[in-house]
Design a protein around this motif. Structure first.
Motif, mmCIF file in Angstrom:
data_model
loop_
_atom_site.group_PDB
_atom_site.id
_atom_site.type_symbol
_atom_site.label_atom_id
_atom_site.label_comp_id
_atom_site.label_asym_id
_atom_site.label_seq_id
_atom_site.Cartn_x
_atom_site.Cartn_y
_atom_site.Cartn_z
ATOM 1 N N ALA A 85 44.643 66.455 -5.960
ATOM 2 C CA ALA A 85 44.261 65.308 -6.852
ATOM 3 C C ALA A 85 43.621 64.161 -6.086
ATOM 4 O O ALA A 85 42.697 63.741 -6.229
ATOM 5 N N GLY A 86 44.360 63.817 -4.948
ATOM 6 C CA GLY A 86 43.900 62.767 -3.837
ATOM 7 C C GLY A 86 42.338 63.201 -3.382
ATOM 8 O O GLY A 86 41.431 62.600 -3.391
ATOM 9 N N ILE A 87 42.335 64.589 -2.991
ATOM 10 C CA ILE A 87 41.017 65.142 -2.553
ATOM 11 C C ILE A 87 40.077 65.089 -3.245
ATOM 12 O O ILE A 87 39.090 64.630 -3.113
ATOM 13 N N ALA A 88 40.382 65.446 -4.551
ATOM 14 C CA ALA A 88 39.259 65.429 -5.707
ATOM 15 C C ALA A 88 38.854 63.906 -6.027
ATOM 16 O O ALA A 88 37.731 63.795 -6.238
ATOM 17 N N GLY A 89 39.661 63.015 -5.739
ATOM 18 C CA GLY A 89 39.381 61.722 -5.803
ATOM 19 C C GLY A 89 38.562 61.094 -4.809
ATOM 20 O O GLY A 89 37.809 60.106 -5.127
ATOM 21 N N ARG A 90 38.522 61.728 -3.743
ATOM 22 C CA ARG A 90 37.725 61.109 -2.833
ATOM 23 C C ARG A 90 36.606 61.964 -2.406
ATOM 24 O O ARG A 90 35.621 61.547 -1.431
ATOM 25 N N ASP A 91 36.086 62.981 -3.183
ATOM 26 C CA ASP A 91 34.857 63.803 -2.887
ATOM 27 C C ASP A 91 33.705 63.206 -3.825
ATOM 28 O O ASP A 91 32.819 64.016 -3.676
ATOM 29 N N GLY A 92 34.150 62.195 -4.483
ATOM 30 C CA GLY A 92 32.943 61.897 -5.398
ATOM 31 C C GLY A 92 32.942 62.202 -6.768
ATOM 32 O O GLY A 92 32.311 62.187 -7.669
ATOM 33 N N SER A 93 34.399 62.901 -7.120
ATOM 34 C CA SER A 93 34.206 63.482 -8.401
ATOM 35 C C SER A 93 34.429 62.556 -9.533
ATOM 36 O O SER A 93 34.950 61.478 -9.294
ATOM 37 N N ARG A 94 34.220 62.906 -10.802
ATOM 38 C CA ARG A 94 34.396 61.788 -11.812
ATOM 39 C C ARG A 94 35.492 62.663 -12.880
ATOM 40 O O ARG A 94 35.038 63.807 -13.602
ATOM 41 N N ILE A 95 36.607 62.385 -12.601
ATOM 42 C CA ILE A 95 37.734 63.065 -13.360
ATOM 43 C C ILE A 95 38.599 61.969 -14.475
ATOM 44 O O ILE A 95 38.867 60.982 -13.837
ATOM 45 N N LYS A 96 38.421 62.199 -15.806
ATOM 46 C CA LYS A 96 39.163 61.251 -16.425
ATOM 47 C C LYS A 96 40.825 61.272 -16.323
ATOM 48 O O LYS A 96 41.430 60.434 -16.457
ATOM 49 N N ARG A 97 41.206 62.821 -16.257
ATOM 50 C CA ARG A 97 42.650 62.967 -16.098
ATOM 51 C C ARG A 97 42.994 64.262 -15.239
ATOM 52 O O ARG A 97 42.466 65.053 -15.148
ATOM 53 N N ASN A 98 43.774 63.965 -14.160
ATOM 54 C CA ASN A 98 44.335 64.987 -13.192
ATOM 55 C C ASN A 98 45.602 65.271 -14.074
ATOM 56 O O ASN A 98 46.728 64.604 -14.398
ATOM 57 N N VAL A 99 45.894 66.683 -14.082
ATOM 58 C CA VAL A 99 47.230 67.256 -14.414
ATOM 59 C C VAL A 99 47.771 68.356 -13.295
ATOM 60 O O VAL A 99 46.962 69.135 -13.130
ATOM 61 N N ILE A 100 48.769 67.705 -12.717
ATOM 62 C CA ILE A 100 49.336 68.601 -11.859
ATOM 63 C C ILE A 100 50.269 69.591 -12.101
ATOM 64 O O ILE A 100 51.154 69.604 -13.200
#
Length: 176
Positions: A153-168
């Motif tokens: 989730a952290g990596i996806a947050g740093r690559d420029g992604s637009r994500i409303k909700r992460n579900v682990i």
């Protein structure tokens, strides 16, 4: 459908490529299980099976390009607008409100996300493989990101992604 309360009749399985096309026996098997299926490209359909072709092809009027960069931008914009119109029509006709995929390796999922937004739906992307580093090439635009863990989730947050909700969810299993 494993461990899910979702009814099979509420699911449409999409066939998009010739790698594993929808054919008569496969379609009959899916229908026996209560699932609907549709091919979204002629090469993804063999025989008399449901094939979605849009009623009209979007042909957006865009400014005439002056140079190579403008031509490239015009072509990408036209691809996006056509893809968005295609999926919006399919989602509207089939009353689709959720689209689940792992495919995020090109910009098509962004057009799908916007088409879903147009019809009041949501896009969910599930992690299919481990990603060790943030990279713009795998950035995504999604409502839900089903990922392996906090690190993903952290990596996806740093690559420029637009994500409303992460579900682990952890690793779901290779067969799911």
């Amino acid at each position: 459908l494993q461990q899910s309360s979702i009814k099979s009749e509420d699911i449409i399985v999409g066939f998009t490529t010739s790698v594993r096309p929808l054919d008569g026996p496969l379609y009959a098997d899916l229908r026996r299980r209560g699932l609907e299926a549709v091919a979204t490209h002629p090469a993804a359909a063999k025989g008399n099976v449901p094939l979605f072709l849009p009623r009209r092809t979007a042909n957006p009027q865009l400014p005439r390009p002056v140079g190579l960069q403008e031509r490239w931008l015009r072509d990408r914009t036209r691809d996006y607008l056509r893809t968005r119109a295609f999926w919006r029509e399919l989602f509207s006709l089939r009353d689709v409100k959720a689209f689940i995929t792992w495919y995020k390796v090109d910009a098509s999922h962004c057009a799908i996300a916007d088409a879903l937004d147009d019809v009041g739906g949501v896009l969910a992307v599930y992690q299919r493989s481990y990603e060790a580093l943030p990279t713009r090439e795998l950035a995504m635009d999604t409502d839900l990101n089903f990922c392996y863990g906090r690190e993903s989730a952290g990596i996806a947050g740093r690559d420029g992604s637009r994500i409303k909700r992460n579900v682990i969810v952890g690793f779901m299993g290779a067969h799911r």
